[in-house]
Design a protein around this motif. Structure first.
Motif, PDB file in Angstrom:
ATOM      1  N   LEU A  39       0.827  -1.202   0.000  1.00  0.00           N
ATOM      2  CA  LEU A  39       0.000   0.000   0.000  1.00  0.00           C
ATOM      3  C   LEU A  39       0.866   1.259   0.000  1.00  0.00           C
ATOM      4  N   LEU A  40       1.824   1.324   0.920  1.00  0.00           N
ATOM      5  CA  LEU A  40       2.707   2.491   0.973  1.00  0.00           C
ATOM      6  C   LEU A  40       3.593   2.554  -0.261  1.00  0.00           C
ATOM      7  N   GLY A  41       4.045   1.395  -0.736  1.00  0.00           N
ATOM      8  CA  GLY A  41       4.876   1.356  -1.934  1.00  0.00           C
ATOM      9  C   GLY A  41       4.136   1.833  -3.169  1.00  0.00           C
ATOM     10  N   THR A  42       2.835   1.525  -3.246  1.00  0.00           N
ATOM     11  CA  THR A  42       2.030   1.998  -4.377  1.00  0.00           C
ATOM     12  C   THR A  42       1.922   3.518  -4.358  1.00  0.00           C
ATOM     13  N   SER A 109       7.805  -0.398  -3.788  1.00  0.00           N
ATOM     14  CA  SER A 109       7.609   0.775  -4.636  1.00  0.00           C
ATOM     15  C   SER A 109       8.270   0.595  -5.997  1.00  0.00           C
ATOM     16  N   GLU A 110       9.484   0.098  -6.005  1.00  0.00           N
ATOM     17  CA  GLU A 110      10.183  -0.106  -7.279  1.00  0.00           C
ATOM     18  C   GLU A 110       9.504  -1.178  -8.125  1.00  0.00           C
ATOM     19  N   ILE A 111       8.977  -2.213  -7.452  1.00  0.00           N
ATOM     20  CA  ILE A 111       8.252  -3.255  -8.185  1.00  0.00           C
ATOM     21  C   ILE A 111       6.979  -2.679  -8.784  1.00  0.00           C
ATOM     22  N   MET A 112       6.250  -1.901  -7.992  1.00  0.00           N
ATOM     23  CA  MET A 112       5.014  -1.302  -8.476  1.00  0.00           C
ATOM     24  C   MET A 112       5.278  -0.326  -9.618  1.00  0.00           C
ATOM     25  N   ARG A 113       6.332   0.456  -9.489  1.00  0.00           N
ATOM     26  CA  ARG A 113       6.661   1.443 -10.532  1.00  0.00           C
ATOM     27  C   ARG A 113       6.983   0.742 -11.850  1.00  0.00           C
ATOM     28  N   ALA A 114       7.768  -0.336 -11.759  1.00  0.00           N
ATOM     29  CA  ALA A 114       8.107  -1.087 -12.973  1.00  0.00           C
ATOM     30  C   ALA A 114       6.865  -1.722 -13.581  1.00  0.00           C
ATOM     31  N   GLY A 115       5.973  -2.234 -12.730  1.00  0.00           N
ATOM     32  CA  GLY A 115       4.745  -2.851 -13.236  1.00  0.00           C
ATOM     33  C   GLY A 115       3.839  -1.850 -13.918  1.00  0.00           C
ATOM     34  N   ILE A 116       3.723  -0.668 -13.330  1.00  0.00           N
ATOM     35  CA  ILE A 116       2.887   0.370 -13.937  1.00  0.00           C
ATOM     36  C   ILE A 116       3.457   0.807 -15.278  1.00  0.00           C
ATOM     37  N   GLN A 117       4.771   0.948 -15.341  1.00  0.00           N
ATOM     38  CA  GLN A 117       5.405   1.379 -16.584  1.00  0.00           C
ATOM     39  C   GLN A 117       5.354   0.292 -17.661  1.00  0.00           C
ATOM     40  N   SER A 118       5.079  -0.963 -17.258  1.00  0.00           N
ATOM     41  CA  SER A 118       5.004  -2.042 -18.251  1.00  0.00           C
ATOM     42  C   SER A 118       3.686  -2.038 -19.023  1.00  0.00           C
ATOM     43  N   ILE A 119       2.702  -1.297 -18.536  1.00  0.00           N
ATOM     44  CA  ILE A 119       1.404  -1.239 -19.224  1.00  0.00           C
ATOM     45  C   ILE A 119       1.530  -0.333 -20.447  1.00  0.00           C
ATOM     46  N   PRO A 120       1.102  -0.789 -21.615  1.00  0.00           N
ATOM     47  CA  PRO A 120       1.205   0.035 -22.833  1.00  0.00           C
ATOM     48  C   PRO A 120       0.532   1.393 -22.657  1.00  0.00           C
TER      49      PRO A 120
END
Length: 223
Positions: A39-42, A109-120
């Motif tokens: 939650l905080l990482g998101t 946070s870094e995992i979430m950021r990478a996942g968000i950036q992976s969406i077209p």
């Protein structure tokens, strides 16, 4: 060298009297730290992706700062310094929960950021074309897809988190490792105690890793 291992040490009484209580705390700490960290990482990830410096800079400093400090130091600092600041003790268990959430949030946070950036980007633009706000776009379009992509990595980080719970031993919290250590002292068999601890950690983490691999294969098939 003869270690003279006493195999009679490995009994159910060892686990029922000493280990189960610590295992329960380790699992509870893992679950709470995972949920709170995600939650905080998101929030931190969205701050870094917002494009606004007043949000991006503090989040970047927090994430990079936490990732640059060993976890055991953060645990000790929080346990020793925070009670001096607020004027009252918060206990080893409370310190462990807050510290793990704060520390793991930087990694999630870094995992979430990478996942968000992976969406077209096309899907983001499609949401904007439908009149969605930034929050609606993230909540309804981006995050559900990103979370599915990130799930194996998030679970892998959770396994690492479970292993790291053994570090609360440094502040006296009764985790699984502490249970084995107390049993070893009571029975005068420290070698057997740490050997048993290593085996239990290996079995639990290997089983969880196997489940993550199975899940990753299923997600790959869905794609």
């Amino acid at each position: 060298m003869n270690l003279n291992i006493d195999w009679s040490f490995f009994t159910w009484e060892l686990f029922s009297n000493f280990v189960i209580k610590g295992l329960y705390f380790s699992l509870v700490l893992t679950v709470i730290a995972t949920v709170g960290g995600i939650l905080l990482g998101t929030v931190l990830a969205l701050m870094r992706l917002s494009g606004k410096k007043w949000l991006d800079v503090p989040a970047t400093i927090y994430v990079n700062g936490m990732r640059s400090i060993p976890l055991v130091m953060v645990i000790l600092w929080f346990f020793l310094l925070v009670p001096m600041i607020i004027g009252r003790p918060i206990g080893a268990e409370g310190s462990a929960v807050v510290t793990f959430i704060a520390f793991e949030a930087a990694y999630f946070s870094e995992i979430m950021r990478a996942g968000i950036q992976s969406i077209p980007r096309g899907q983001v633009f499609a949401g904007q074309a439908l009149g969605m706000t930034y929050g609606q776009n993230m909540r309804l379009v981006v995050l559900p897809q990103a979370f599915r992509n990130m799930l194996p990595v998030l679970l892998t980080q959770t396994i690492i988190l479970f292993q790291d719970t053994s570090l609360v031993y440094a502040i006296g919290a009764y985790d699984m490792l502490k249970g084995f250590e107390i049993a070893g002292k009571n029975y005068g068999r420290p070698i057997e105690a740490y050997l048993a601890a290593a085996v239990v950690y290996f079995i639990l983490c290997y089983a969880l890793s196997w489940l993550v691999k199975r899940l990753h294969k299923k997600i790959a098939i869905i794609r």
